[in-house]
Design a protein around this motif. Sequence first.
Motif, PDB file in Angstrom:
ATOM      1  N   ALA A 164       0.807  -1.221   0.000  1.00 26.06           N
ATOM      2  CA  ALA A 164       0.000   0.000   0.000  1.00 26.06           C
ATOM      3  C   ALA A 164       0.846   1.280   0.000  1.00 26.06           C
ATOM      4  N   GLU A 165       2.008   1.233  -0.645  1.00 22.69           N
ATOM      5  CA  GLU A 165       2.876   2.424  -0.762  1.00 22.69           C
ATOM      6  C   GLU A 165       2.121   3.550  -1.480  1.00 22.69           C
ATOM      7  N   PRO A 166       2.501   4.815  -1.216  1.00 24.31           N
ATOM      8  CA  PRO A 166       1.738   5.946  -1.743  1.00 24.31           C
ATOM      9  C   PRO A 166       1.948   6.241  -3.222  1.00 24.31           C
ATOM     10  N   SER A 167       1.515   5.323  -4.068  1.00 30.51           N
ATOM     11  CA  SER A 167       1.616   5.541  -5.515  1.00 30.51           C
ATOM     12  C   SER A 167       0.550   6.541  -5.958  1.00 30.51           C
ATOM     13  N   GLY A 168      -0.508   6.679  -5.120  1.00 33.30           N
ATOM     14  CA  GLY A 168      -1.737   7.321  -5.586  1.00 33.30           C
ATOM     15  C   GLY A 168      -2.601   6.194  -6.136  1.00 33.30           C
ATOM     16  N   LEU A 169      -3.903   6.228  -5.894  1.00 32.45           N
ATOM     17  CA  LEU A 169      -4.764   5.118  -6.328  1.00 32.45           C
ATOM     18  C   LEU A 169      -4.887   5.039  -7.843  1.00 32.45           C
ATOM     19  N   ASP A 170      -4.465   6.101  -8.544  1.00 25.56           N
ATOM     20  CA  ASP A 170      -4.544   6.075 -10.014  1.00 25.56           C
ATOM     21  C   ASP A 170      -3.278   5.507 -10.651  1.00 25.56           C
ATOM     22  N   GLN A 171      -2.391   4.924  -9.829  1.00 25.12           N
ATOM     23  CA  GLN A 171      -1.162   4.324 -10.364  1.00 25.12           C
ATOM     24  C   GLN A 171      -1.003   2.923  -9.785  1.00 25.12           C
ATOM     25  N   VAL A 172      -0.872   1.953 -10.666  1.00 26.80           N
ATOM     26  CA  VAL A 172      -0.561   0.591 -10.225  1.00 26.80           C
ATOM     27  C   VAL A 172       0.889   0.323 -10.640  1.00 26.80           C
ATOM     28  N   VAL A 173       1.761   0.161  -9.645  1.00 31.49           N
ATOM     29  CA  VAL A 173       3.185  -0.023  -9.911  1.00 31.49           C
ATOM     30  C   VAL A 173       3.486  -1.517  -9.980  1.00 31.49           C
ATOM     31  N   TYR A 174       4.016  -1.982 -11.133  1.00 27.67           N
ATOM     32  CA  TYR A 174       4.249  -3.427 -11.277  1.00 27.67           C
ATOM     33  C   TYR A 174       5.732  -3.784 -11.428  1.00 27.67           C
ATOM     34  N   THR A 175       6.572  -2.781 -11.587  1.00 28.18           N
ATOM     35  CA  THR A 175       7.997  -3.049 -11.761  1.00 28.18           C
ATOM     36  C   THR A 175       8.756  -1.933 -11.036  1.00 28.18           C
ATOM     37  N   ALA A 176       9.938  -2.246 -10.510  1.00 28.99           N
ATOM     38  CA  ALA A 176      10.672  -1.229  -9.745  1.00 28.99           C
ATOM     39  C   ALA A 176      12.170  -1.417  -9.903  1.00 28.99           C
ATOM     40  N   ARG A 177      12.888  -0.317  -9.801  1.00 29.53           N
ATOM     41  CA  ARG A 177      14.342  -0.395  -9.820  1.00 29.53           C
ATOM     42  C   ARG A 177      14.832  -1.091  -8.562  1.00 29.53           C
ATOM     43  N   GLY A 178      16.000  -1.709  -8.682  1.00 31.50           N
ATOM     44  CA  GLY A 178      16.685  -2.218  -7.496  1.00 31.50           C
ATOM     45  C   GLY A 178      17.634  -1.144  -7.002  1.00 31.50           C
ATOM     46  N   VAL A 179      18.324  -1.428  -5.912  1.00 28.91           N
ATOM     47  CA  VAL A 179      19.269  -0.453  -5.373  1.00 28.91           C
ATOM     48  C   VAL A 179      20.509  -1.168  -4.867  1.00 28.91           C
ATOM     49  N   ILE A 180      21.667  -0.546  -5.088  1.00 28.84           N
ATOM     50  CA  ILE A 180      22.911  -1.014  -4.469  1.00 28.84           C
ATOM     51  C   ILE A 180      23.577   0.223  -3.876  1.00 28.84           C
ATOM     52  N   ASP A 181      23.702   0.246  -2.566  1.00 32.32           N
ATOM     53  CA  ASP A 181      24.499   1.288  -1.907  1.00 32.32           C
ATOM     54  C   ASP A 181      25.815   0.627  -1.540  1.00 32.32           C
ATOM     55  N   TYR A 182      26.920   1.216  -1.963  1.00 34.45           N
ATOM     56  CA  TYR A 182      28.197   0.605  -1.594  1.00 34.45           C
ATOM     57  C   TYR A 182      29.156   1.649  -1.043  1.00 34.45           C
ATOM     58  N   LYS A 183      30.159   1.142  -0.343  1.00 38.05           N
ATOM     59  CA  LYS A 183      31.153   2.008   0.281  1.00 38.05           C
ATOM     60  C   LYS A 183      32.536   1.450  -0.025  1.00 38.05           C
ATOM     61  N   VAL A 184      33.474   2.318  -0.365  1.00 38.92           N
ATOM     62  CA  VAL A 184      34.864   1.915  -0.576  1.00 38.92           C
ATOM     63  C   VAL A 184      35.732   2.680   0.422  1.00 38.92           C
ATOM     64  N   VAL A 185      36.483   1.936   1.220  1.00 36.10           N
ATOM     65  CA  VAL A 185      37.389   2.542   2.196  1.00 36.10           C
ATOM     66  C   VAL A 185      38.829   2.317   1.728  1.00 36.10           C
ATOM     67  N   SER A 186      39.577   3.387   1.655  1.00 39.13           N
ATOM     68  CA  SER A 186      40.988   3.327   1.257  1.00 39.13           C
ATOM     69  C   SER A 186      41.851   3.566   2.490  1.00 39.13           C
ATOM     70  N   THR A 187      42.743   2.616   2.778  1.00 33.29           N
ATOM     71  CA  THR A 187      43.636   2.759   3.931  1.00 33.29           C
ATOM     72  C   THR A 187      45.053   3.003   3.420  1.00 33.29           C
ATOM     73  N   GLY A 188      45.658   4.082   3.913  1.00 34.34           N
ATOM     74  CA  GLY A 188      47.039   4.404   3.529  1.00 34.34           C
ATOM     75  C   GLY A 188      47.902   4.456   4.773  1.00 34.34           C
ATOM     76  N   LYS A 189      48.869   5.359   4.763  1.00 35.30           N
ATOM     77  CA  LYS A 189      49.768   5.475   5.912  1.00 35.30           C
ATOM     78  C   LYS A 189      50.145   6.949   6.032  1.00 35.30           C
ATOM     79  N   SER A 190      49.956   7.498   7.223  1.00 32.58           N
ATOM     80  CA  SER A 190      50.221   8.925   7.323  1.00 32.58           C
ATOM     81  C   SER A 190      51.714   9.203   7.508  1.00 32.58           C
ATOM     82  N   SER A 191      52.091  10.363   7.046  1.00 34.20           N
ATOM     83  CA  SER A 191      53.458  10.846   7.272  1.00 34.20           C
ATOM     84  C   SER A 191      53.371  12.359   7.134  1.00 34.20           C
ATOM     85  N   HIS A 192      54.453  13.033   7.455  1.00 30.97           N
ATOM     86  CA  HIS A 192      54.464  14.485   7.291  1.00 30.97           C
ATOM     87  C   HIS A 192      54.409  14.783   5.802  1.00 30.97           C
TER      88      HIS A 192
END
Length: 386
Positions: A164-192
């Motif tokens: 019952a998501e809020p499509s509005g009653l005049d819209q029947v949603v039959y297909t939807a995008r998927g989602v991928i949230d991703y994160k990339v962490v880069s580890t280095g080494k500090s120096s002056h």
Amino acid sequence: MHMTPQKKIEILQHLIQIPSVNDHETEVADYLASLFAPYPQAQVEKIPFAPGRDNLVVTIGGAGPQLGLSGHMDVVAPGDTSAWHHDPFGGEVVGDRLFGRGASDMKSGLAAITIAMLEFLEQGTPLNGSVRLLATVGEETGEYGAATLTDAGYADQLAGLVIAEPSGLDQVVYTARGVIDYKVVSTGKSSHSAEPENGINAIDNLMQFYNAVGPLMAKHTEEDPVLGHLLHNVDLISGGEQINSIPAHAELMANMRTIPATPNQVIYDELEGLIAKLNQQDGVDLKLTYSYPEEAIPGDPHAPLVQLAKQISEEVCQRPAHVVGSGGANDGAEFLRAKADFTSIEMGPGSDTSHQADEYISITEYLQAITVYEKLVPAFFDQLQG
């Protein structure tokens, strides 16, 4: 005996007055469960996700196919309350509008499917099957209530699902995008920073990924006729400690919207391949993680449930209804992992104020939604027997 319109409005107001902002959904579950208490024939189950966060499953009816009616109990935060002219958790009524956080997304839909089931019980409506309310936690932050219910088998008997998501009653949603949230962490080494050769620059290494990933994802030119093409956006980036130190840490986060033509696994393989390739270089240390990925929902615009929902909406609301796709993911992506093979649609009362200040629902549309669900359920069972 029918519930009065006033009583239906009060139930929605009560739901809005529970501030279930990405937590405390148990209060919503308990309130909904209390509405079913007078009916011993309703099977009421609470399925915990985390403390204070219970999903609710209510099953009514008898033998035969099962239709799922689903809604989420969480809402997004009201944000800057000074931008609101109405109490976000007040459920105030002005004319035909009922205001509050969740009025559109999606406590009106949740109330409407609940009331439809209560009216079936109250009137002793004979049903050629069973109806299952699937009320979920955490939809706004990653569909994990739906994931919990699916893993526990609560969608394994479904012959169809209406969200019952809020499509509005005049819209029947039959297909939807998927989602991928991703994160990339880069580890280095500090120096002056005067002696960069003693450090490893995490930002430089992260930028190698950043510069390569855009063109890699842009190679996906497949176009879905309804949803469009794959989307990839790097939306957050941070790194470094101070101006005169070589950065030891940098990270980025990206959001992708996938389409059925490109299953998520294809994307995972490409991202992981790129990371592995970059990590072969001396000093490069990149780590990739995902949060709450969802598969795209394929779908058939001619599926019987889709066409039935369109027809009943048009009958009740006296205006054309359209069969459409959605750019956002929903709980259906999780429920479709179940053992059963069924059509999932999204159709519910809503306004274009979801997630905004002064969010509201039209009371007329809310009451119409209850009628739509009350006609849709028996018609769905008749259609299967037809």
